[in-house]
Motif scaffolding. Structure first.
Motif, PDB file in Angstrom:
ATOM      1  N   THR A 115     -19.314  19.636 -40.470  1.00 47.47           N
ATOM      2  CA  THR A 115     -19.368  20.993 -41.021  1.00 47.47           C
ATOM      3  C   THR A 115     -19.903  20.983 -42.443  1.00 47.47           C
ATOM      4  O   THR A 115     -20.728  21.821 -42.826  1.00 47.47           O
ATOM      5  CB  THR A 115     -17.963  21.622 -41.001  1.00 47.47           C
ATOM      6  N   LEU A 116     -19.422  20.033 -43.232  1.00 53.31           N
ATOM      7  CA  LEU A 116     -19.868  19.941 -44.618  1.00 53.31           C
ATOM      8  C   LEU A 116     -21.383  19.765 -44.699  1.00 53.31           C
ATOM      9  O   LEU A 116     -22.066  20.465 -45.453  1.00 53.31           O
ATOM     10  CB  LEU A 116     -19.178  18.750 -45.299  1.00 53.31           C
ATOM     11  N   PHE A 117     -21.926  18.884 -43.880  1.00 47.38           N
ATOM     12  CA  PHE A 117     -23.356  18.624 -43.970  1.00 47.38           C
ATOM     13  C   PHE A 117     -24.171  19.763 -43.375  1.00 47.38           C
ATOM     14  O   PHE A 117     -25.298  20.006 -43.790  1.00 47.38           O
ATOM     15  CB  PHE A 117     -23.693  17.278 -43.323  1.00 47.38           C
ATOM     16  N   ALA A 118     -23.593  20.467 -42.396  1.00 47.70           N
ATOM     17  CA  ALA A 118     -24.281  21.661 -41.892  1.00 47.70           C
ATOM     18  C   ALA A 118     -24.389  22.712 -42.990  1.00 47.70           C
ATOM     19  O   ALA A 118     -25.426  23.360 -43.165  1.00 47.70           O
ATOM     20  CB  ALA A 118     -23.537  22.224 -40.687  1.00 47.70           C
ATOM     21  N   GLU A 119     -23.293  22.883 -43.758  1.00 43.94           N
ATOM     22  CA  GLU A 119     -23.322  23.847 -44.865  1.00 43.94           C
ATOM     23  C   GLU A 119     -24.351  23.430 -45.907  1.00 43.94           C
ATOM     24  O   GLU A 119     -25.111  24.266 -46.421  1.00 43.94           O
ATOM     25  CB  GLU A 119     -21.939  23.929 -45.501  1.00 43.94           C
ATOM     26  N   ARG A 120     -24.390  22.127 -46.229  1.00 48.37           N
ATOM     27  CA  ARG A 120     -25.349  21.657 -47.221  1.00 48.37           C
ATOM     28  C   ARG A 120     -26.784  21.837 -46.726  1.00 48.37           C
ATOM     29  O   ARG A 120     -27.689  22.114 -47.495  1.00 48.37           O
ATOM     30  CB  ARG A 120     -25.084  20.186 -47.559  1.00 48.37           C
ATOM     31  N   PHE A 121     -26.960  21.670 -45.432  1.00 49.81           N
ATOM     32  CA  PHE A 121     -28.307  21.847 -44.896  1.00 49.81           C
ATOM     33  C   PHE A 121     -28.761  23.302 -45.058  1.00 49.81           C
ATOM     34  O   PHE A 121     -29.905  23.579 -45.418  1.00 49.81           O
ATOM     35  CB  PHE A 121     -28.342  21.449 -43.427  1.00 49.81           C
ATOM     36  N   GLU A 122     -27.865  24.222 -44.788  1.00 48.84           N
ATOM     37  CA  GLU A 122     -28.217  25.634 -44.922  1.00 48.84           C
ATOM     38  C   GLU A 122     -28.558  25.978 -46.364  1.00 48.84           C
ATOM     39  O   GLU A 122     -29.390  26.846 -46.642  1.00 48.84           O
ATOM     40  CB  GLU A 122     -27.062  26.507 -44.431  1.00 48.84           C
ATOM     41  N   GLU A 123     -27.913  25.288 -47.326  1.00 49.50           N
ATOM     42  CA  GLU A 123     -28.185  25.554 -48.729  1.00 49.50           C
ATOM     43  C   GLU A 123     -29.525  24.972 -49.173  1.00 49.50           C
ATOM     44  O   GLU A 123     -30.095  25.395 -50.180  1.00 49.50           O
ATOM     45  CB  GLU A 123     -27.072  24.944 -49.605  1.00 49.50           C
ATOM     46  N   SER A 124     -29.991  23.968 -48.414  1.00 51.58           N
ATOM     47  CA  SER A 124     -31.217  23.283 -48.843  1.00 51.58           C
ATOM     48  C   SER A 124     -32.433  24.171 -48.601  1.00 51.58           C
ATOM     49  O   SER A 124     -32.657  24.653 -47.505  1.00 51.58           O
ATOM     50  CB  SER A 124     -31.363  21.984 -48.054  1.00 51.58           C
TER      51      SER A 124
END
Length: 872
Positions: free
Chosen positions: A151-160
């Protein structure tokens, strides 16, 4: 970091997850956390000496600085608060985690909990940078961590909002990534770095030697110079540690191993290194050369075969070779006798002391009151960096005045006891002795015992030496004390905590063992541990655990080398022979045969009674390179003697492999007898099948196929290769699967069967990636180049050919011309579509191995390969 979108990393740049918890209380939970992190193809950073008294904050900081996510796991225990400390190591780690780092905290359900841990958990609940959750079991924790990381990396991906910037140091193809990363700040060496850089500019000085006593900081300076001169060496920098290399004959094998040159015996090692370095502007750092200074003339020979390579050497003594430029590494400047705070602050030696003292005690500061004592310490230690670091580590226990007093009382006596050493060597040795004298007797015994290890070692290995020692059963606490005292360093390799001693510290420890007459017993205990490890891991080399066995042995390689040296040194020659033979497949796969040959010749030179089996093993390894590089009837006869000795000793399996080797030697003769060679190979194959040695049976089938190809029987050759592939698949033998598959694909290319060849080369490319077998990767790329050429795709053919050529050049590959197929197919396009081919070659020359593999494979296979490369 505000306003800068996070970067999404490529698979070869593994995200590091720092795990904080008490150690023994939550052992099962730590294992679950590691499993979850590795499931996500991330790198667990698990500081096994954390959450304990005397936390080495410099290491916490170093580990946290290199980590991307903080995971805290809390149970019932707060952990011990050491005397003079305000918090436990558990809270210390949480406090040191950067505020901007994502934090995932998991709290285990408990009926009772330490009051201070409840207070810490209360702080965590009020921390808006933390996500926390309760759990009951280790299995539940594993699933939750995996889900939360996803979940954390999915959120970071969306921010990228933009593609990632490439990080050359993390790239699988980056040579500079081989240079070690210092865990502490380098102080006071700016002028030295500039001066040595000026010596390296232009390449006029072929070897620059950093000369100075042990502990003066030569290795650290070499690391900083390597990083400061990357622009001068566009083809990369290699760092070759020679600390565990004691035989001059091992210099070339060690350089080759670091360069990625695989020594399979088929060409002289010097020739392969020459090919790997040809026309490449590289810097090769050779660290701790003084142990093998007799090998210095080898560097002069490399000047000729690698005229664009430059060597940076660290040594306690001058090499005295042509082309050497000596740079003396001096101690750090110290203040005048009268030490004021201002003068101390202007002295690199005092700045270093303050920096390292603050790492031991964050409240430490240079003041008007302690400046004179800090100055006195640095003057007494003559500005030698390692000596200063050892003294500064005592700031946790002693004030600067207390350190100065004890040094003043001890150093004169200690240096007087070693008058046969040069002055600064005496000071360094005396400082180590003083530092060791402050340990408890048990910890001192442990420290000296560690002298038998090579460059790195694990806690399990240390504990194996403990039987009958005063520290038996408390190795982890003893190691913790040695880390606190800066006598032992801790790092993370492949997700495991490993420990090491600096070369001069190891020398002191081993010297003390010799003085006590205990080095022999501990060498034997060391050899016994690694012999047992080999017996446990080696069977996996023949089957489905081959890739895992190769990886595990690679992590232990420095101590495998030390173990076989211990066995030879202590005259356990038959054990040394068994050790070497057990790892035959490993030496072959990774290309370490030249080094084994050195050990076996040393074994034979002892002229002591050995079994026929040991003699056969030693001669087999000694003759392996000769049968390829200097084929002769004598080599064939020597291998026939190996067959006789193996048979006499009752090892029919080894005898059959020696028969196959004798046939291979016969093929290399200037006037080869191919019929006899074929009969011998068939005899070896039949024997091995009867004995159930599937690995050797399959590799012998490959040899039969190559021989049939040489004799023009392409149908027979394909039958042999197909059979070898089936045998390798049945046994899970990746190495032979790669070798046989690439031979099969080449024959299919000769027949114009593009679709069938493509399927074979894709499969073998994946196998080679899994095994980290770069030769196989190059062959797979070349095979797919041939497929593209058959289809008329010039740009793709050029890209794959150049990418393979880059690997081939870097690792010094040689081939028998008869088995090279893709070049003729590619060169037809050079006339038909020259521009497209050239464009592809320009593209392929820029690709890293990971990028080349991704380019070569279709989407499903590409994802599998990326997943594997992430663990390289």
């Amino acid at each position: 970091m505000t306003g800068v979108p996070p970067v999404i990393r490529t698979p070869d740049q593994r995200i590091r997850v720092f795990v904080s918890s008490t150690l023994r209380e939550l052992a099962a939970e730590r294992a679950a956390a590691r499993a979850a992190i590795e499931r996500m193809r991330l790198a667990p950073v698990m500081f096994e000496l954390g959450a304990r008294p005397h936390p080495p904050r410099s290491l916490y900081r170093a580990y946290l600085d290199q980590s991307d996510v903080f995971v805290g796991i809390y149970g019932a225990s707060y952990g011990w608060v050491a005397p003079g400390e305000e918090v436990s190591g558990l809270e210390d780690e949480y406090n040191l985690a950067p505020r901007g780092m994502p934090k995932l905290v998991y709290i285990k359900a408990s009926q009772t909990r330490d009051e201070r841990l409840e207070q810490l958990i209360g702080r965590i609940r009020n921390d808006d940078t933390v996500a926390y959750l309760s759990f009951d079991t280790a299995a539940q924790l594993e699933e939750q961590i995996a889900q939360d990381l996803a979940t954390l990396f999915a959120e970071r991906f969306e921010e990228s909002q933009r593609p990632p910037e490439p990080d050359p140091a993390a790239s699988a193809g980056s040579l500079s990534a081989r240079v070690p990363v210092p865990y502490t700040t380098t102080i006071g060496r700016e002028d030295d770095i500039d001066a040595v850089r000026s010596l390296l500019v232009g390449g006029a000085n072929r070897t620059v030697s950093l000369i100075g006593p042990g502990g003066v900081g030569k290795s650290r300076l070499a690391i900083e110079i390597a990083r400061a001169t990357e622009d001068l060496f566009p083809d990369g920098t290699y760092f070759v540690p020679l600390e565990g290399v004691l035989e001059p004959g091992l210099l070339l094998p060690t350089i080759a191993y670091t360069l990625g040159v695989r020594d399979n015996g088929e060409a002289a090692l010097e020739e392969r290194i020459s090919r790997a370095l040809a026309d490449r502007r590289v810097l090769v750092v050779l660290d701790n050369f003084e142990q093998i200074v007799d090998a210095a003339p080898v560097l002069v020979r490399l000047y000729t075969v690698a005229p664009t390579a430059t060597f940076l050497v660290t040594s306690r003594i001058v090499l005295r070779i042509r082309g050497e430029q000596v740079y003396e590494v001096r101690a750090l400047p110290v203040p005048p006798t009268t030490g004021t705070r201002e003068r101390a602050a202007a002295s690199a030696a005092c700045v270093l002391f303050v920096d390292r003292a603050r790492a031991a005690d964050p409240s430490f500061a240079l003041t008007d009151e302690n400046a004179a004592d800090v100055t006195a310490i640095c003057r007494a230690l003559e500005g030698i960096p390692l000596a200063i670091e050892l003294a500064a580590a005592k700031a946790r226990m002693l004030t600067p005045h207390g350190i100065a007093q004890r040094l003043g009382a001890s150093l004169p006596l200690l240096t007087a006891a070693v008058r046969d050493l040069p002055e600064r060597h005496r000071t360094m040795r005396a400082t180590i002795e003083w530092s060791v004298s402050l340990l408890s007797p048990d910890d001192r015994d442990l420290f000296e015992s560690l002298g038998v290890f090579a460059t790195r070692f694990t806690l399990d290995a240390v504990e194996s030496l403990g039987s009958g020692r005063p520290w038996d059963g408390r190795a982890i606490d003893g190691i913790a004390a040695l880390v606190d005292g800066s006598l032992v360093t801790q790092t993370d390799v492949g997700g495991r905590s490993v420990y090491s001693l600096l070369a001069i510290v190891r020398e002191y420890a081993l010297g003390r063992l010799r003085e006590r007459g205990e080095d022999g017993a501990l060498r034997m205990a060391h050899a016994d541990y690694y012999t047992a490890l080999v017996h446990r891991v080696a069977p996996g080399l023949r089957g489905s655990a081959q890739a895992e066995a190769v990886a595990e042995l690679g992590l232990e390689l420095p101590n495998l080398r030390a173990a076989i040296r211990h066995l030879v040194y202590t005259d356990r020659l038959d054990d040394a022979g068994d050790f070497a033979w057990s790892l035959l497949i490993y030496w072959w796969i990774v290309g370490f045969l030249a080094e084994v040959r050195v050990w076996m010749l040393e074994l034979l030179a002892k002229e002591q009674p050995i079994t026929p089996h040991t003699r056969a093993v030693a001669w087999f390894f000694a003759l392996w390179g000769q049968m390829w590089q200097n084929p002769s009837e004598e080599a064939v006869a020597g291998l026939a003697e190996c067959v006789r000795l193996f048979t006499e000793s009752g090892d029919e399996d080894a005898a059959a492999m020696a028969v196959a080797a004798r046939a291979t030697a016969r093929v290399q003769l200037p006037d080869p007898d191919l019929e006899t060679a074929e009969a011998e190979l068939q005899d070896a194959f039949d024997r091995l099948r009867g004995l159930g040695n599937g690995w050797a049976e399959a590799i012998t089938e490959v040899s039969l196929g190559r021989l049939a190809w040489l004799r023009g029987g392409l149908d027979d050759a394909l039958t042999h290769f197909d059979h070898a592939t089936a045998l390798a698949e049945a046994g899970g033998d990746l190495f032979t699967l790669s070798v046989a598959g690439n031979q099969t694909g080449r024959l299919l290319l000769l027949r114009g069967a593009a679709d069938a060849a493509e399927e074979v080369f894709r499969r073998t490319l994946l196998v080679s990636v899994r095994l980290r077998f770069e030769e196989g990767v190059a062959y797979g790329l070349e095979g797919l180049c041939g497929v593209a050429a058959l289809r008329g795709d010039a740009e793709r053919a050029g890209t794959l050919s150049a990418a393979a050529g880059t690997i081939r050049h870097r690792i010094g590959m040689f081939d028998v011309d008869a088995f090279t197929v893709h070049t003729a197919l590619r060169d037809r396009l050079r006339t038909a579509q020259p521009d497209l081919l050239a464009a592809g070659e320009a593209h392929g020359a820029q690709l890293t191995p990971a990028e080349a593999v991704a380019y070569a494979l279709p989407a499903p296979d590409r994802d599998i390969a990326a997943d594997i490369v992430a663990h390289w």
